[in-house]
Design an enzyme around this catalytic site. Structure first.
Site, PDB file in Angstrom:
ATOM      1  N   ASP A   4     -41.882 -59.698   1.373  1.00 12.87           N
ATOM      2  CA  ASP A   4     -42.403 -58.113   1.566  1.00 12.87           C
ATOM      3  C   ASP A   4     -43.689 -59.357   2.277  1.00 12.87           C
ATOM      4  OD1 ASP A   4     -43.273 -55.818   1.864  1.00 12.87           O
ATOM      5  OD2 ASP A   4     -43.913 -55.996   0.348  1.00 12.87           O
TER       6      ASP A   4
ATOM      7  N   ASP B  48     -45.325 -59.628   9.198  1.00 17.42           N
ATOM      8  CA  ASP B  48     -45.838 -58.526   9.132  1.00 17.42           C
ATOM      9  C   ASP B  48     -47.565 -58.815  10.029  1.00 17.42           C
ATOM     10  OD1 ASP B  48     -48.331 -56.120   8.843  1.00 17.42           O
ATOM     11  OD2 ASP B  48     -48.051 -56.309   6.620  1.00 17.42           O
TER      12      ASP B  48
ATOM     13  N   GLY C  18     -48.954 -47.552  -2.431  1.00 23.21           N
ATOM     14  CA  GLY C  18     -49.654 -47.301  -3.830  1.00 23.21           C
ATOM     15  C   GLY C  18     -49.497 -45.704  -3.427  1.00 23.21           C
TER      16      GLY C  18
END
Ligand code: 13P
Length: 284
Positions: free
Chosen positions: A82, A104, A181
């Site tokens: 991830d 990413d 979050g």
């Protein structure tokens, strides 16, 4: 390891109109709970580790534990990195048996994101590993990755189309209003944007930051073409709440198995609930 490429799992979800959870592992209890939940619901599964979790657990332990956890599984499982931050960390994961990686490059300018993603796709596809990339930036915090609200930006559908064409990625994470979050306010998803993105790109779309998103919104996102839904915080909170409860109820308890065991059960219940929302139960 008994793993399948993530694209195999996601392409089926894309055709079938459901989503598969990208569930983060933080320790052994998370791994066991998530695998048990997938087995019991007969759901395909994407196990993922952030770089922070990799650092905390250690590559050898991650690989060893996943090997043990998937030895007798009867549902398809992918092991996915991830938010991979560099070509180097991605190569390490591929060498150690990951069947999928995310690069990413969302914080880079468009052209740099394309260049880096393309490079990862070429290397990963050569050895049958799937690739997820990200365009647009989510706000919030995940491990060491923190993006201020003002630096978050939504995915541009036209750019998404060009990005997919030029990189050849298997799945694209988009920014449509979720955040990593705990949410400060009420999350508001831009479903029109999601619809437009999905009209332009045919590959599986990924939704990050799905903790705290109401069931109805998650289901709507899935109905509009989201095929992978990333969840971490919800499970961390379920675990922490149970551990707190056990400690509060019994000030004498000190055996970690009596503290973490109930935590593991709480994660499992939360994972099963999420699998049901996403509709991946019974899809094997
Ligand atoms: P949450 O922790 O907000 O569920 O986000 C998880 C995630 O998107 C992992 O990439």
């Amino acid at each position: 390891m008994n793993l399948v490429p993530m694209a195999d799992i996601l392409n089926k979800a894309n055709e079938g109109g459901y989503a598969v959870g990208g569930f983060n592992i933080n320790n052994m209890e998370f791994l066991q709970a998530i695998v048990q939940a997938a087995e019991e619901t007969r759901s395909p599964l994407i196990l993922q580790t952030s770089e922070g979790a990799l650092k905390y657990i250690g590559m050898d332990y991650v690989v060893g534990m996943v090997q043990a956890a998937t030895k007798n599984t009867t549902v398809p499982v992918a092991l996915h990195l991830d938010h991979g931050s560099s070509f180097e960390v991605i190569m390490q994961c591929i060498r150690n048996g990951y069947s999928s990686v995310m690069i990413d490059g969302s914080h880079y300018p468009f052209e740099e994101n394309v260049r880096l993603t393309r490079k990862v796709v070429e290397a990963a596809h050569a050895v049958g590993v799937s690739v997820e990339a990200e365009l647009g930036r989510l706000g919030g915090t995940e491990d060491d990755l923190s993006v201020d609200e003002k630096d978050a930006s939504f995915t541009d559908p036209e750019e998404a189309e060009e990005f997919v064409k030029r990189t050849g990625v298997d799945a694209l994470a988009v920014s449509i209003g979720t955040a990593h979050g705990v949410y400060k306010g009420e999350p508001k998803l831009d479903f029109d944007r999601l619809k437009e993105i999905k009209e332009r790109i045919k590959i599986p779309v990924v939704l990050h930051g799905a903790s705290g998103i109401p069931e109805a919104d998650l289901k709507k996102a899935v109905s509009l073409g989201v095929c992978k839904v990333n969840v971490n915080t919800d499970f961390q909170q379920a675990y922490a709440a149970k551990v707190r409860e056990v400690l509060a109820n019994d000030p004498e308890v000190f055996d970690p198995r009596k503290i973490c065991g109930p935590g593991r059960e709480a994660i499992k219940a939360a994972v099963i609930e999420k699998i049901m929302f996403l509709g991946s139960n019974g899809r094997v």
